[in-house]
Design a protein around this motif. Structure first.
Motif, PDB file in Angstrom:
ATOM      1  N   ALA A   1     -39.602 -11.552  18.894  1.00  0.00           N
ATOM      2  CA  ALA A   1     -39.766 -10.100  18.851  1.00  0.00           C
ATOM      3  C   ALA A   1     -40.076  -9.603  17.442  1.00  0.00           C
ATOM      4  O   ALA A   1     -41.002  -8.825  17.254  1.00  0.00           O
ATOM      5  CB  ALA A   1     -38.513  -9.408  19.387  1.00  0.00           C
ATOM      6  N   CYS A   2     -39.326 -10.065  16.429  1.00  0.00           N
ATOM      7  CA  CYS A   2     -39.501  -9.512  15.072  1.00  0.00           C
ATOM      8  C   CYS A   2     -39.900 -10.531  14.019  1.00  0.00           C
ATOM      9  O   CYS A   2     -40.250 -10.153  12.909  1.00  0.00           O
ATOM     10  CB  CYS A   2     -38.236  -8.785  14.635  1.00  0.00           C
ATOM     11  SG  CYS A   2     -36.850  -9.889  14.227  1.00  0.00           S
ATOM     12  N   GLY A   3     -39.827 -11.827  14.334  1.00  0.00           N
ATOM     13  CA  GLY A   3     -40.237 -12.854  13.383  1.00  0.00           C
ATOM     14  C   GLY A   3     -39.161 -13.342  12.429  1.00  0.00           C
ATOM     15  O   GLY A   3     -39.425 -14.202  11.583  1.00  0.00           O
ATOM     16  N   GLN A   4     -37.940 -12.840  12.551  1.00  0.00           N
ATOM     17  CA  GLN A   4     -36.869 -13.294  11.657  1.00  0.00           C
ATOM     18  C   GLN A   4     -36.556 -14.771  11.894  1.00  0.00           C
ATOM     19  O   GLN A   4     -36.450 -15.218  13.035  1.00  0.00           O
ATOM     20  CB  GLN A   4     -35.597 -12.469  11.868  1.00  0.00           C
ATOM     21  CG  GLN A   4     -34.422 -13.040  11.072  1.00  0.00           C
ATOM     22  CD  GLN A   4     -33.262 -12.123  10.990  1.00  0.00           C
ATOM     23  OE1 GLN A   4     -33.215 -11.309  10.094  1.00  0.00           O
ATOM     24  NE2 GLN A   4     -32.310 -12.251  11.908  1.00  0.00           N
ATOM     25  N   ALA A   5     -36.365 -15.536  10.812  1.00  0.00           N
ATOM     26  CA  ALA A   5     -35.945 -16.932  10.909  1.00  0.00           C
ATOM     27  C   ALA A   5     -34.541 -16.983  11.516  1.00  0.00           C
ATOM     28  O   ALA A   5     -33.648 -16.224  11.103  1.00  0.00           O
ATOM     29  CB  ALA A   5     -35.955 -17.574   9.531  1.00  0.00           C
ATOM     30  N   LEU A   6     -34.350 -17.863  12.509  1.00  0.00           N
ATOM     31  CA  LEU A   6     -33.083 -17.938  13.240  1.00  0.00           C
ATOM     32  C   LEU A   6     -32.368 -19.275  13.093  1.00  0.00           C
ATOM     33  O   LEU A   6     -31.193 -19.321  12.763  1.00  0.00           O
ATOM     34  CB  LEU A   6     -33.324 -17.686  14.731  1.00  0.00           C
ATOM     35  CG  LEU A   6     -33.934 -16.361  15.123  1.00  0.00           C
ATOM     36  CD1 LEU A   6     -34.346 -16.384  16.591  1.00  0.00           C
ATOM     37  CD2 LEU A   6     -32.959 -15.228  14.849  1.00  0.00           C
TER      38      LEU A   6
ATOM     39  N   LYS B   1     -26.958 -26.319  17.041  1.00  0.00           N
ATOM     40  CA  LYS B   1     -25.589 -26.468  16.546  1.00  0.00           C
ATOM     41  C   LYS B   1     -25.101 -25.203  15.870  1.00  0.00           C
ATOM     42  O   LYS B   1     -23.927 -24.869  15.930  1.00  0.00           O
ATOM     43  CB  LYS B   1     -25.509 -27.636  15.571  1.00  0.00           C
ATOM     44  CG  LYS B   1     -25.822 -28.963  16.218  1.00  0.00           C
ATOM     45  CD  LYS B   1     -25.898 -30.058  15.185  1.00  0.00           C
ATOM     46  CE  LYS B   1     -26.376 -31.330  15.842  1.00  0.00           C
ATOM     47  NZ  LYS B   1     -26.633 -32.391  14.877  1.00  0.00           N
ATOM     48  N   ASP B   2     -26.002 -24.502  15.189  1.00  0.00           N
ATOM     49  CA  ASP B   2     -25.646 -23.258  14.515  1.00  0.00           C
ATOM     50  C   ASP B   2     -26.924 -22.569  14.054  1.00  0.00           C
ATOM     51  O   ASP B   2     -28.018 -23.105  14.215  1.00  0.00           O
ATOM     52  CB  ASP B   2     -24.718 -23.514  13.334  1.00  0.00           C
ATOM     53  CG  ASP B   2     -23.764 -22.349  13.081  1.00  0.00           C
ATOM     54  OD1 ASP B   2     -23.972 -21.262  13.661  1.00  0.00           O
ATOM     55  OD2 ASP B   2     -22.816 -22.523  12.305  1.00  0.00           O
ATOM     56  N   ALA B   3     -26.788 -21.405  13.481  1.00  0.00           N
ATOM     57  CA  ALA B   3     -27.933 -20.594  13.043  1.00  0.00           C
ATOM     58  C   ALA B   3     -27.971 -20.495  11.527  1.00  0.00           C
ATOM     59  O   ALA B   3     -27.027 -20.892  10.839  1.00  0.00           O
ATOM     60  CB  ALA B   3     -27.827 -19.201  13.644  1.00  0.00           C
ATOM     61  N   LEU B   4     -29.067 -19.955  11.008  1.00  0.00           N
ATOM     62  CA  LEU B   4     -29.163 -19.687   9.575  1.00  0.00           C
ATOM     63  C   LEU B   4     -28.206 -18.551   9.207  1.00  0.00           C
ATOM     64  O   LEU B   4     -27.923 -17.685  10.036  1.00  0.00           O
ATOM     65  CB  LEU B   4     -30.599 -19.301   9.214  1.00  0.00           C
ATOM     66  CG  LEU B   4     -31.616 -20.430   9.383  1.00  0.00           C
ATOM     67  CD1 LEU B   4     -33.036 -19.890   9.251  1.00  0.00           C
ATOM     68  CD2 LEU B   4     -31.359 -21.527   8.363  1.00  0.00           C
ATOM     69  N   PRO B   5     -27.701 -18.521   7.988  1.00  0.00           N
ATOM     70  CA  PRO B   5     -26.747 -17.483   7.580  1.00  0.00           C
ATOM     71  C   PRO B   5     -27.286 -16.074   7.815  1.00  0.00           C
ATOM     72  O   PRO B   5     -28.392 -15.739   7.398  1.00  0.00           O
ATOM     73  CB  PRO B   5     -26.560 -17.737   6.080  1.00  0.00           C
ATOM     74  CG  PRO B   5     -26.898 -19.176   5.907  1.00  0.00           C
ATOM     75  CD  PRO B   5     -27.991 -19.451   6.898  1.00  0.00           C
ATOM     76  N   GLY B   6     -26.506 -15.281   8.529  1.00  0.00           N
ATOM     77  CA  GLY B   6     -26.854 -13.889   8.767  1.00  0.00           C
ATOM     78  C   GLY B   6     -27.952 -13.646   9.780  1.00  0.00           C
ATOM     79  O   GLY B   6     -28.299 -12.502  10.044  1.00  0.00           O
ATOM     80  N   ALA B   7     -28.509 -14.686  10.381  1.00  0.00           N
ATOM     81  CA  ALA B   7     -29.655 -14.536  11.276  1.00  0.00           C
ATOM     82  C   ALA B   7     -29.277 -14.173  12.702  1.00  0.00           C
ATOM     83  O   ALA B   7     -30.048 -13.536  13.412  1.00  0.00           O
ATOM     84  CB  ALA B   7     -30.485 -15.818  11.288  1.00  0.00           C
ATOM     85  N   VAL B   8     -28.104 -14.593  13.128  1.00  0.00           N
ATOM     86  CA  VAL B   8     -27.689 -14.424  14.520  1.00  0.00           C
ATOM     87  C   VAL B   8     -26.318 -13.764  14.562  1.00  0.00           C
ATOM     88  O   VAL B   8     -25.434 -14.109  13.787  1.00  0.00           O
ATOM     89  CB  VAL B   8     -27.654 -15.792  15.249  1.00  0.00           C
ATOM     90  CG1 VAL B   8     -27.105 -15.665  16.652  1.00  0.00           C
ATOM     91  CG2 VAL B   8     -29.045 -16.420  15.275  1.00  0.00           C
ATOM     92  N   LEU B   9     -26.171 -12.819  15.473  1.00  0.00           N
ATOM     93  CA  LEU B   9     -24.883 -12.164  15.705  1.00  0.00           C
ATOM     94  C   LEU B   9     -24.379 -12.566  17.079  1.00  0.00           C
ATOM     95  O   LEU B   9     -25.166 -12.806  17.989  1.00  0.00           O
ATOM     96  CB  LEU B   9     -25.050 -10.643  15.680  1.00  0.00           C
ATOM     97  CG  LEU B   9     -25.638 -10.026  14.420  1.00  0.00           C
ATOM     98  CD1 LEU B   9     -25.871  -8.528  14.638  1.00  0.00           C
ATOM     99  CD2 LEU B   9     -24.730 -10.271  13.231  1.00  0.00           C
TER     100      LEU B   9
END
Length: 132
Positions: A72-77, A94-102
């Motif tokens: 949708a927005c192109g943010q790295a996840l 296993k996990d996401a990039l810092p601050g990318a996923v809530l």
């Protein structure tokens, strides 16, 4: 839902944080433009919290190197190094990039536009103890 951007993943420690009550997206998307740009299934999953058919996602078994980004927005996840096949029938990380996923309970969303990405489950088979 995401697509793969073929560039090296950031070398940072992955993490997911809970969504704060009343937290607003930092990226506001025009729904009509987004609906015109995305295929119907992607729009349904990302914006209406729909679910795709188990076992049908194109990235379940792909092992390409890069960074998975929000369609949708192109943010790295997710860095591709966190992706694995868990047998669930959906891509797993296993996990996401810092601050990318809530996370909102079991649901996970893009931290920038709040688009639905899937769900988070306990998983004793990886170091983070969770899978997305």
């Amino acid at each position: 839902f995401f697509s793969l951007m073929k560039k090296p993943a950031p070398t940072v420690e992955p993490q997911v944080r809970p969504m704060a009550p009343g937290e607003k997206p930092s990226v506001v998307l025009n729904e009509k433009e987004l609906q015109a740009r995305l295929d119907p299934l992607s729009y349904k999953v990302l914006r209406k919290e729909g679910t795709e058919v188990r076992g049908k996602h194109e990235y379940i078994t792909k092992k390409d190197k890069g960074t998975y980004v929000c369609k949708a927005c192109g943010q790295a996840l997710f860095p591709s190094t966190c992706k694995y096949v868990d047998g669930s029938g959906w891509p797993a990380f296993k996990d996401a990039l810092p601050g990318a996923v809530l996370n909102k309970g079991l649901e996970i969303v893009c931290s920038a536009c709040h688009s639905h990405l899937g769900h988070m489950f306990p998983d004793d088979h990886n170091a983070t103890g969770i899978r997305h």
